[in-house]
Write an enzyme that holds these catalytic residues in place. Structure first.
Site, PDB file in Angstrom:
ATOM      1  CE1 TYR A 175      16.994   6.174  37.143  1.00  0.00           C
ATOM      2  CE2 TYR A 175      14.860   6.451  38.196  1.00  0.00           C
ATOM      3  CZ  TYR A 175      16.014   5.719  38.002  1.00  0.00           C
ATOM      4  OH  TYR A 175      16.178   4.534  38.662  1.00  0.00           O
ATOM      5  CD  GLU A 186      18.136   2.647  36.616  1.00  0.00           C
ATOM      6  OE1 GLU A 186      19.102   2.066  36.083  1.00  0.00           O
ATOM      7  OE2 GLU A 186      18.205   3.195  37.731  1.00  0.00           O
TER       8      GLU A 186
END
Ligand code: ADP
Ligand code: MG
Length: 397
Positions: free
Chosen positions: A119, A207
């Protein structure tokens, strides 16, 4: 302002980020040709909506299959079938709310061989007033679960705007993610490119979940969610062109045309207020008296009669609205202008629900006169809590 995954990937690619080859498809009959232009032997068919959690989402229509908005295909024919199943259907994810979102675009992408899912995100940290890098070894579809149950697995590093991004930031992120050798160099370069894109394009959020390590050891951006600062769109025409109005709330879209700050909410009391702070306070006090606001609306300091009329139309177009509270402090704005706007709007669109008006400030007596003499069924209020109490009572009895 948000954009689709495929648009975000094109943008990041132009900054040198590694992404897969892919084609966007608007009509099912184009899916086979699009898939045929990619290498195979694995294709990924991805629903394009402005919401995450697609992989774990489900479609409302059973014929679209049970398995969510990101699916693997082993042939171009299968890719075509999946695209056909998803286009025009409603995908529900934990980010769309129960109503879901209609899938109008599909992205067909080359499949990747994945060994790890990481991530990585850049965002504006309002506490430190800096851009922060957030990363985790636990990327993939369960990042919300990781944040809730093992928050220590999510790390964040802030970038000093005076020095900007430095290679050591990238190395620190790479080492904390357990990357080695050439991957460290790739991460240093990737983060530098992402930071540049973030600043140059006035992003609010970037993101990447997941950023993958492939079986050949290289890094790749496999999903990308980008949001931009709406107030900067005047200087970002290329980004503004990526706007997909079909993804936006129709009432919010209408409001933006009249330069009204409007956010649709789920409650039953429509609010028309001037000033963002007063609008927030109005929403709070509605809740305090036991009801829920149907919207946030700041008509702004210099609202005209026309703007007030438009605002009123937008509020009444919401079927959930059972009552309206107008709460105006006339500073720059004069109360008589507001009163005239409200009366004009009511005459134009009609009034099916109770309306409470609270005016205060410049020309307040004149404003109250206008409302009193209008002959309309408007309930006058003297202060904020009186207004909230009256509208909640009128709606709930
Ligand atoms: P969402 O976050 O909306 O669920 P993603 O794009 O992250 O959508 O896809 C969900 C999962 O599907 C990823 O975590 C990854 O495991 C897999 N996936 C997505 N794109 C590809 C691809 N091109 N090749 C292989 N697997 C993929
Ligand atoms: Mg994802």
């Amino acid at each position: 302002m948000n954009i689709h995954e495929y648009q975000a990937k094109q943008l990041l690619k132009s900054y040198g980020a590694p992404v897969s080859d892919g084609r966007v498809v608007l009509r099912a009959e184009d899916a086979k040709t699009a898939a045929g232009e990619l290498d195979g032997p694995l294709w990924v068919v991805k629903a394009q909506i402005h919401a995450g959690g697609r992989g774990k989402g489900h479609f409302k229509e059973p014929e679209a299959g049970e398995k969510g908005g990101v699916r693997l295909a082993k042939s171009v024919e299968e890719a075509e079938t999946l695209a056909k199943q998803m286009l025009g259907k409603t995908l529900v994810t934990h980010q769309t709310g129960p109503a879901g979102k209609q899938v109008n675009r599909i992205y067909i992408e080359d499949g990747s061989d994945i060994t790890r899912e990481l991530y990585l995100a850049l965002l504006v940290d309002r506490v430190s007033s800096r851009v922060s890098i957030v990363c985790s070894t636990e990327g993939g579809m369960d990042i919300e679960e990781v944040a809730a149950s093992t928050p220590e697995k999510i790390l964040s590093f802030s970038i000093d705007p005076a020095t900007g991004y430095q290679a050591f930031h990238g190395r620190r992120v790479a080492f904390s993610l357990g990357l080695e050798g050439a991957q460290v160099k790739q991460m240093v370069a990737l983060l530098g490119n992402l930071y540049k894109a973030f600043l140059e394009k006035d992003m609010e959020q970037l993101e990447i979940n997941p950023l993958i390590v492939m079986t050949d050891g290289n890094l790749k951006v496999l999903d990308a969610k980008v949001g931009f600062d709406g107030n900067a769109m005047y200087r970002q025409p290329d980004v503004a062109n990526l706007r997909d109005e079909s993804e936006e709330d129709s009432k919010e879209l209408e409001a933006s045309k009249y330069d009204l700050n409007y956010i649709a909410l789920d409650g039953e009391i429509g609010c028309m207020v001037n000033g963002a702070g007063l609008a927030m306070a109005t929403m709070d006090i509605i809740k305090l008296y036991g009801a829920e606001p149907a919207n946030f609306l700041d008509v702004g300091g210099g609202a005209t009669k026309e703007k007030v009329t438009e605002a009123f139309k937008i509020i009444t177009s919401d079927k959930n609205v059972k009552g309206i509270l107008v709460n105006i402090f006339g500073g720059i704005m004069r109360c008589d202008i507001i009163a005239e706007g409200v009366i004009a709007a009511v005459k134009e669109v009609g009034l099916q629900v109770p309306l409470v008006v609270r005016l205060e400030g410049t020309n307040v007596e004149k404003g109250k006169e206008i409302i009193k003499n209008s002959g309309l069924n408007v309930i006058a209020a003297d202060n904020l809590s009186d207004g909230a109490e009256k509208i909640v009572k009128a709606v709930k009895g």
